[in-house]
Write an enzyme that holds these catalytic residues in place. Sequence first.
Site, mmCIF file in Angstrom:
data_model
loop_
_atom_site.group_PDB
_atom_site.id
_atom_site.type_symbol
_atom_site.label_atom_id
_atom_site.label_comp_id
_atom_site.label_asym_id
_atom_site.label_seq_id
_atom_site.Cartn_x
_atom_site.Cartn_y
_atom_site.Cartn_z
ATOM 1 N N LYS A 85 45.369 2.862 -1.696
ATOM 2 C CA LYS A 85 45.286 2.070 -2.931
ATOM 3 C C LYS A 85 44.617 0.730 -2.656
ATOM 4 C CE LYS A 85 47.935 0.314 -6.830
ATOM 5 N NZ LYS A 85 48.052 -1.134 -6.716
ATOM 6 N N HIS A 88 44.437 -4.586 -7.743
ATOM 7 C CA HIS A 88 45.853 -4.882 -7.502
ATOM 8 C C HIS A 88 46.459 -5.727 -8.626
ATOM 9 C CE1 HIS A 88 48.869 -4.447 -4.138
ATOM 10 N NE2 HIS A 88 49.526 -5.219 -4.972
HETATM 11 C C1 LIG Z 1 54.869 -7.129 -11.367
HETATM 12 C C2 LIG Z 1 53.870 -6.296 -10.603
HETATM 13 C C3 LIG Z 1 54.224 -5.759 -9.375
HETATM 14 C C4 LIG Z 1 53.307 -4.985 -8.655
HETATM 15 N N1 LIG Z 1 53.679 -4.445 -7.460
HETATM 16 C C5 LIG Z 1 52.802 -3.705 -6.761
HETATM 17 C C6 LIG Z 1 53.180 -3.112 -5.521
HETATM 18 O O1 LIG Z 1 54.301 -3.265 -5.030
HETATM 19 N N2 LIG Z 1 52.235 -2.366 -4.872
HETATM 20 C C7 LIG Z 1 50.981 -2.160 -5.379
HETATM 21 O O2 LIG Z 1 50.163 -1.485 -4.747
HETATM 22 N N3 LIG Z 1 50.608 -2.710 -6.545
HETATM 23 C C8 LIG Z 1 51.488 -3.462 -7.250
HETATM 24 N N4 LIG Z 1 51.097 -3.990 -8.445
HETATM 25 C C9 LIG Z 1 49.757 -3.682 -8.983
HETATM 26 C C10 LIG Z 1 49.796 -2.421 -9.837
HETATM 27 O O3 LIG Z 1 50.030 -1.280 -9.054
HETATM 28 C C11 LIG Z 1 48.466 -2.186 -10.560
HETATM 29 O O4 LIG Z 1 47.418 -2.130 -9.618
HETATM 30 C C12 LIG Z 1 48.136 -3.238 -11.621
HETATM 31 O O5 LIG Z 1 49.306 -3.784 -12.197
HETATM 32 C C13 LIG Z 1 47.265 -2.615 -12.700
HETATM 33 O O6 LIG Z 1 46.854 -3.559 -13.616
HETATM 34 P P1 LIG Z 1 47.562 -3.822 -15.057
HETATM 35 O O7 LIG Z 1 48.871 -4.474 -14.781
HETATM 36 O O8 LIG Z 1 46.596 -4.696 -15.731
HETATM 37 O O9 LIG Z 1 47.740 -2.481 -15.737
HETATM 38 C C14 LIG Z 1 52.009 -4.774 -9.181
HETATM 39 C C15 LIG Z 1 51.666 -5.313 -10.415
HETATM 40 C C16 LIG Z 1 52.572 -6.066 -11.144
HETATM 41 C C17 LIG Z 1 52.184 -6.624 -12.487
#
Ligand SMILES: Cc1cc2nc3c(=O)[nH]c(=O)nc-3n(C[C@H](O)[C@H](O)[C@H](O)COP(=O)(O)O)c2cc1C
Length: 318
Positions: free
Chosen positions: A191, A215
């Site tokens: 990822k 991310h």
């Molecule tokens: C509160 C929060 C926590 C997240 N935690 C992780 C995580 O632990 N690992 C990861 O690979 N991505 C994490 N992400 C990123 C999400 O997997 C994703 O890539 C992203 O939120 C997509 O965009 P969007 O929020 O605009 O839909 C996180 C995003 C948010 C908002």
Amino acid sequence: MTLSELYEKGRRIIGEKDLAFFLEAVETGFITEHDRRIIDRYTFRQRCIDGVEADPATEILGLELKTPVIMSAITMPIPAIVDDGLMAVAEGLKEAGSLMWTGTPVPMDLKGLKATGVALAATAKPFKDRARMFEALEKIQSGGADWVGLEIDVGQGTKIKDRPIVADCAPLTLKEIREVRRNVSGPFWLKGVLSRIDAEKAGEAGADGIVVSNHGAHTLDYLPHPFQVMDEIMEAARGRLAVVVDGGIRRGSDVVKALAFGASAAGLGRPILWALAAGGREGVRDLVREITEEARRIMSLVGASAPTRVPREALIQD
Ligand SMILES: Cc1cc2nc3c(=O)[nH]c(=O)nc-3n(C[C@H](O)[C@H](O)[C@H](O)COP(=O)(O)O)c2cc1C
């Protein structure tokens, strides 16, 4: 509740619970608005005559899903939004025929989530202490996740606004990723791919899939939106790697654009949190169902009978 009402209510409740910070973006906040601007640059080439009826069901690396709309990797702050929030998300996504994807920390009770019958993926971070990374990977596999993921994009940790969130990570080498691959029995995902070169290396490392993602604006400021790099990435990935895209996906139209670029599915990050806050299990279920129905209508009108059949030419760029 309509999709707009779900989002509005969810935002308000997350604000009231003092959790809005976790949904903010790194440093200047540039990425959030930029994501939307890039997605909005594309419109659809409509084809009405002799049209098709689309079926949103799809199969990705052996998993049968009712929809190409899936969850992006998130764990925190789900348990703080509602009691037993991870279970509510699992049940809602199961009812919608979608996939749950957890992030950091790896949930304690992955087995319990899997017992709902939901398709389940989980990722681990490349902690500096690699033993800790392997522990997380082991927890994911023994918890029965269908897919195992590794976050390649957090070598410099994560950050929200000016505050470092996860600092104890270090970049992975190709050799290390190969070693992880050897320890993973099922489908293996990387990822955080945002360049052709990383997509090529993912293939060399033996990955089965990649998540093209910035991310959710929690790593580096001024990263592009995935759509800006999808064409170059697909040149490396097509026929070789399954591809999921996330970042700013809010409506069915955004999903169909991701499919047109060659993705097998589009991931929802923040929308899952808003829907959970606004409506619990049913909120998450209705979110995915609504976005899927929007995507189904558009797929039909661009002449695509299935998520895998949306042509690149369906998009017109401004
Ligand atoms: C509160 C929060 C926590 C997240 N935690 C992780 C995580 O632990 N690992 C990861 O690979 N991505 C994490 N992400 C990123 C999400 O997997 C994703 O890539 C992203 O939120 C997509 O965009 P969007 O929020 O605009 O839909 C996180 C995003 C948010 C908002």
